[in-house]
Design a protein around this motif. Structure first.
Motif, PDB file in Angstrom:
ATOM      1  N   ALA A  13       0.817  -1.219   0.000  1.00  0.00           N
ATOM      2  CA  ALA A  13       0.000   0.000   0.000  1.00  0.00           C
ATOM      3  C   ALA A  13       0.848   1.265   0.000  1.00  0.00           C
ATOM      4  CB  ALA A  13      -0.939   0.001   1.206  1.00  0.00           C
ATOM      5  N   ILE A  14       1.978   1.246   0.704  1.00  0.00           N
ATOM      6  CA  ILE A  14       2.796   2.468   0.765  1.00  0.00           C
ATOM      7  C   ILE A  14       3.859   2.525  -0.328  1.00  0.00           C
ATOM      8  CG2 ILE A  14       2.419   2.699   3.245  1.00  0.00           C
ATOM      9  CD1 ILE A  14       5.491   1.971   3.474  1.00  0.00           C
ATOM     10  N   ALA A  15       3.896   1.524  -1.186  1.00  0.00           N
ATOM     11  CA  ALA A  15       4.915   1.480  -2.233  1.00  0.00           C
ATOM     12  C   ALA A  15       4.756   2.603  -3.257  1.00  0.00           C
ATOM     13  CB  ALA A  15       4.879   0.129  -2.945  1.00  0.00           C
ATOM     14  N   ASP A  16       3.568   3.088  -3.422  1.00  0.00           N
ATOM     15  CA  ASP A  16       3.292   4.120  -4.427  1.00  0.00           C
ATOM     16  C   ASP A  16       3.479   5.519  -3.835  1.00  0.00           C
ATOM     17  OD1 ASP A  16       1.115   6.050  -5.741  1.00  0.00           O
ATOM     18  OD2 ASP A  16       1.737   4.547  -7.214  1.00  0.00           O
ATOM     19  N   PRO A  17       4.197   6.421  -4.535  1.00  0.00           N
ATOM     20  CA  PRO A  17       4.421   7.779  -4.017  1.00  0.00           C
ATOM     21  C   PRO A  17       3.119   8.575  -3.800  1.00  0.00           C
ATOM     22  CG  PRO A  17       5.658   7.437  -6.068  1.00  0.00           C
ATOM     23  CD  PRO A  17       4.894   6.183  -5.791  1.00  0.00           C
ATOM     24  N   THR A  18       2.133   8.343  -4.625  1.00  0.00           N
ATOM     25  CA  THR A  18       0.855   9.045  -4.448  1.00  0.00           C
ATOM     26  C   THR A  18       0.207   8.632  -3.129  1.00  0.00           C
ATOM     27  OG1 THR A  18       0.494   9.217  -6.831  1.00  0.00           O
ATOM     28  CG2 THR A  18      -1.450   9.419  -5.423  1.00  0.00           C
ATOM     29  N   ARG A  19       0.251   7.356  -2.827  1.00  0.00           N
ATOM     30  CA  ARG A  19      -0.348   6.892  -1.576  1.00  0.00           C
ATOM     31  C   ARG A  19       0.443   7.374  -0.364  1.00  0.00           C
ATOM     32  NH1 ARG A  19      -1.506   2.510  -5.145  1.00  0.00           N
ATOM     33  NH2 ARG A  19       0.208   1.202  -4.405  1.00  0.00           N
ATOM     34  N   ARG A  20       1.775   7.436  -0.496  1.00  0.00           N
ATOM     35  CA  ARG A  20       2.559   7.985   0.616  1.00  0.00           C
ATOM     36  C   ARG A  20       2.216   9.457   0.830  1.00  0.00           C
ATOM     37  NH1 ARG A  20       6.632   4.942  -1.966  1.00  0.00           N
ATOM     38  NH2 ARG A  20       7.625   6.848  -2.742  1.00  0.00           N
ATOM     39  N   ARG A  21       1.976  10.176  -0.243  1.00  0.00           N
ATOM     40  CA  ARG A  21       1.588  11.590  -0.102  1.00  0.00           C
ATOM     41  C   ARG A  21       0.197  11.714   0.525  1.00  0.00           C
ATOM     42  NH1 ARG A  21       0.534  16.020  -4.476  1.00  0.00           N
ATOM     43  NH2 ARG A  21       0.499  17.834  -3.114  1.00  0.00           N
ATOM     44  N   LEU A  22      -0.704  10.837   0.153  1.00  0.00           N
ATOM     45  CA  LEU A  22      -2.032  10.830   0.772  1.00  0.00           C
ATOM     46  C   LEU A  22      -1.920  10.583   2.275  1.00  0.00           C
ATOM     47  CD1 LEU A  22      -4.140   8.884  -1.866  1.00  0.00           C
ATOM     48  CD2 LEU A  22      -4.676  11.159  -0.960  1.00  0.00           C
ATOM     49  N   ILE A  23      -1.074   9.649   2.657  1.00  0.00           N
ATOM     50  CA  ILE A  23      -0.867   9.376   4.084  1.00  0.00           C
ATOM     51  C   ILE A  23      -0.345  10.616   4.788  1.00  0.00           C
ATOM     52  CG2 ILE A  23       0.580   8.087   5.728  1.00  0.00           C
ATOM     53  CD1 ILE A  23       0.368   5.709   3.764  1.00  0.00           C
ATOM     54  N   ARG A  24       0.601  11.295   4.165  1.00  0.00           N
ATOM     55  CA  ARG A  24       1.154  12.513   4.767  1.00  0.00           C
ATOM     56  C   ARG A  24       0.067  13.578   4.932  1.00  0.00           C
ATOM     57  NH1 ARG A  24       6.521  14.976   5.651  1.00  0.00           N
ATOM     58  NH2 ARG A  24       6.975  12.812   5.271  1.00  0.00           N
ATOM     59  N   LEU A  25      -0.733  13.780   3.910  1.00  0.00           N
ATOM     60  CA  LEU A  25      -1.813  14.772   3.988  1.00  0.00           C
ATOM     61  C   LEU A  25      -2.806  14.416   5.087  1.00  0.00           C
ATOM     62  CD1 LEU A  25      -2.446  15.310   0.169  1.00  0.00           C
ATOM     63  CD2 LEU A  25      -1.516  17.015   1.761  1.00  0.00           C
ATOM     64  N   LEU A  26      -3.148  13.141   5.170  1.00  0.00           N
ATOM     65  CA  LEU A  26      -4.098  12.702   6.195  1.00  0.00           C
ATOM     66  C   LEU A  26      -3.502  12.815   7.599  1.00  0.00           C
ATOM     67  CD1 LEU A  26      -5.574   9.651   4.301  1.00  0.00           C
ATOM     68  CD2 LEU A  26      -6.783  11.769   4.867  1.00  0.00           C
ATOM     69  N   ALA A  27      -2.200  12.673   7.711  1.00  0.00           N
ATOM     70  CA  ALA A  27      -1.542  12.789   9.019  1.00  0.00           C
ATOM     71  C   ALA A  27      -1.553  14.229   9.530  1.00  0.00           C
ATOM     72  CB  ALA A  27      -0.108  12.273   8.932  1.00  0.00           C
ATOM     73  N   GLU A  28      -1.681  15.168   8.623  1.00  0.00           N
ATOM     74  CA  GLU A  28      -1.631  16.583   8.995  1.00  0.00           C
ATOM     75  C   GLU A  28      -2.962  17.120   9.522  1.00  0.00           C
ATOM     76  OE1 GLU A  28      -0.164  18.402   5.430  1.00  0.00           O
ATOM     77  OE2 GLU A  28       1.894  17.750   5.815  1.00  0.00           O
ATOM     78  N   LYS A  29      -4.053  16.412   9.264  1.00  0.00           N
ATOM     79  CA  LYS A  29      -5.380  16.856   9.703  1.00  0.00           C
ATOM     80  C   LYS A  29      -6.141  15.697  10.318  1.00  0.00           C
ATOM     81  CE  LYS A  29      -6.039  20.573   6.382  1.00  0.00           C
ATOM     82  NZ  LYS A  29      -6.956  21.129   5.392  1.00  0.00           N
ATOM     83  N   ASP A  30      -7.161  16.026  11.088  1.00  0.00           N
ATOM     84  CA  ASP A  30      -7.989  14.981  11.689  1.00  0.00           C
ATOM     85  C   ASP A  30      -8.779  14.221  10.636  1.00  0.00           C
ATOM     86  OD1 ASP A  30      -7.144  15.562  14.243  1.00  0.00           O
ATOM     87  OD2 ASP A  30      -8.825  16.881  14.675  1.00  0.00           O
ATOM     88  N   GLU A  31      -9.333  14.963   9.698  1.00  0.00           N
ATOM     89  CA  GLU A  31     -10.209  14.375   8.688  1.00  0.00           C
ATOM     90  C   GLU A  31     -10.215  15.284   7.470  1.00  0.00           C
ATOM     91  OE1 GLU A  31     -14.010  11.993  10.093  1.00  0.00           O
ATOM     92  OE2 GLU A  31     -14.493  14.059   9.594  1.00  0.00           O
ATOM     93  N   ILE A  32     -10.227  14.687   6.289  1.00  0.00           N
ATOM     94  CA  ILE A  32     -10.208  15.488   5.055  1.00  0.00           C
ATOM     95  C   ILE A  32     -11.245  14.935   4.082  1.00  0.00           C
ATOM     96  CG2 ILE A  32      -8.803  16.362   3.156  1.00  0.00           C
ATOM     97  CD1 ILE A  32      -6.320  15.769   4.802  1.00  0.00           C
ATOM     98  N   PRO A  33     -12.089  15.819   3.539  1.00  0.00           N
ATOM     99  CA  PRO A  33     -13.047  15.386   2.523  1.00  0.00           C
ATOM    100  C   PRO A  33     -12.334  15.001   1.220  1.00  0.00           C
ATOM    101  CG  PRO A  33     -13.583  17.580   3.351  1.00  0.00           C
ATOM    102  CD  PRO A  33     -12.257  17.211   3.901  1.00  0.00           C
ATOM    103  N   LEU A  34     -12.927  14.109   0.467  1.00  0.00           N
ATOM    104  CA  LEU A  34     -12.342  13.653  -0.784  1.00  0.00           C
ATOM    105  C   LEU A  34     -12.026  14.813  -1.722  1.00  0.00           C
ATOM    106  CD1 LEU A  34     -11.441  11.440  -2.713  1.00  0.00           C
ATOM    107  CD2 LEU A  34     -13.832  11.169  -3.420  1.00  0.00           C
ATOM    108  N   HIS A  35     -12.913  15.788  -1.830  1.00  0.00           N
ATOM    109  CA  HIS A  35     -12.662  16.887  -2.773  1.00  0.00           C
ATOM    110  C   HIS A  35     -11.426  17.690  -2.381  1.00  0.00           C
ATOM    111  CE1 HIS A  35     -15.056  19.155   0.216  1.00  0.00           C
ATOM    112  NE2 HIS A  35     -14.371  20.190  -0.211  1.00  0.00           N
ATOM    113  N   GLU A  36     -11.125  17.810  -1.090  1.00  0.00           N
ATOM    114  CA  GLU A  36      -9.919  18.522  -0.661  1.00  0.00           C
ATOM    115  C   GLU A  36      -8.659  17.718  -0.975  1.00  0.00           C
ATOM    116  OE1 GLU A  36      -9.734  20.171   3.288  1.00  0.00           O
ATOM    117  OE2 GLU A  36     -11.837  20.823   3.183  1.00  0.00           O
ATOM    118  N   LEU A  37      -8.753  16.411  -0.897  1.00  0.00           N
ATOM    119  CA  LEU A  37      -7.608  15.570  -1.251  1.00  0.00           C
ATOM    120  C   LEU A  37      -7.361  15.602  -2.753  1.00  0.00           C
ATOM    121  CD1 LEU A  37      -8.293  12.496   1.049  1.00  0.00           C
ATOM    122  CD2 LEU A  37      -6.343  14.049   1.204  1.00  0.00           C
TER     123      LEU A  37
END
Length: 109
Positions: A13-37
């Motif tokens: 799951a973390i092998a892809d750079p896009t998914r690692r970036r998604l994890i980073r974005l999600l780590a920065e906030k409690d919750e994020i709507p799909l449109h913001e991601l």
């Protein structure tokens, strides 16, 4: 498989750079709507959703519906598996570098 009954391997799951970036974005906030991601990436909503699904299958992402909107948040617990794996090799290199250092010191004498 871990106790979370994951459908997908965390390493995969973390092998892809896009998914690692998604994890980073999600780590920065409690919750994020799909449109913001979605606006954070040069791809469409469907592609971002597919990446989120892979993270969700690995137990790394949780989602909930709020009206018509889906919000996502990070579940970092499965990352412990990766941390443990890296820690093992960190110890491996530390021990072996210490041995090499001792060997070199003995050779100097």
């Amino acid at each position: 498989m871990s106790e979370n009954n994951q459908l997908r391997d965390v390493f995969d799951a973390i092998a892809d750079p896009t998914r690692r970036r998604l994890i980073r974005l999600l780590a920065e906030k409690d919750e994020i709507p799909l449109h913001e991601l979605t606006v954070q990436f040069p791809m469409g909503r469907t592609a971002v959703s597919k990446h989120l699904t892979i993270l969700k299958e690995a137990g790394l992402v949780l989602d909930r519906k709020v009206g018509r909107e889906t919000r996502f948040r990070l579940n970092a617990a499965p990352l412990r598996e990766i941390q443990d794996w890296v820690a093992f090799y960190s110890k491996f290199w530390s021990v072996n570098l210490m041995r090499l250092n001792q060997f070199l010191e003995e050779e100097e004498e």
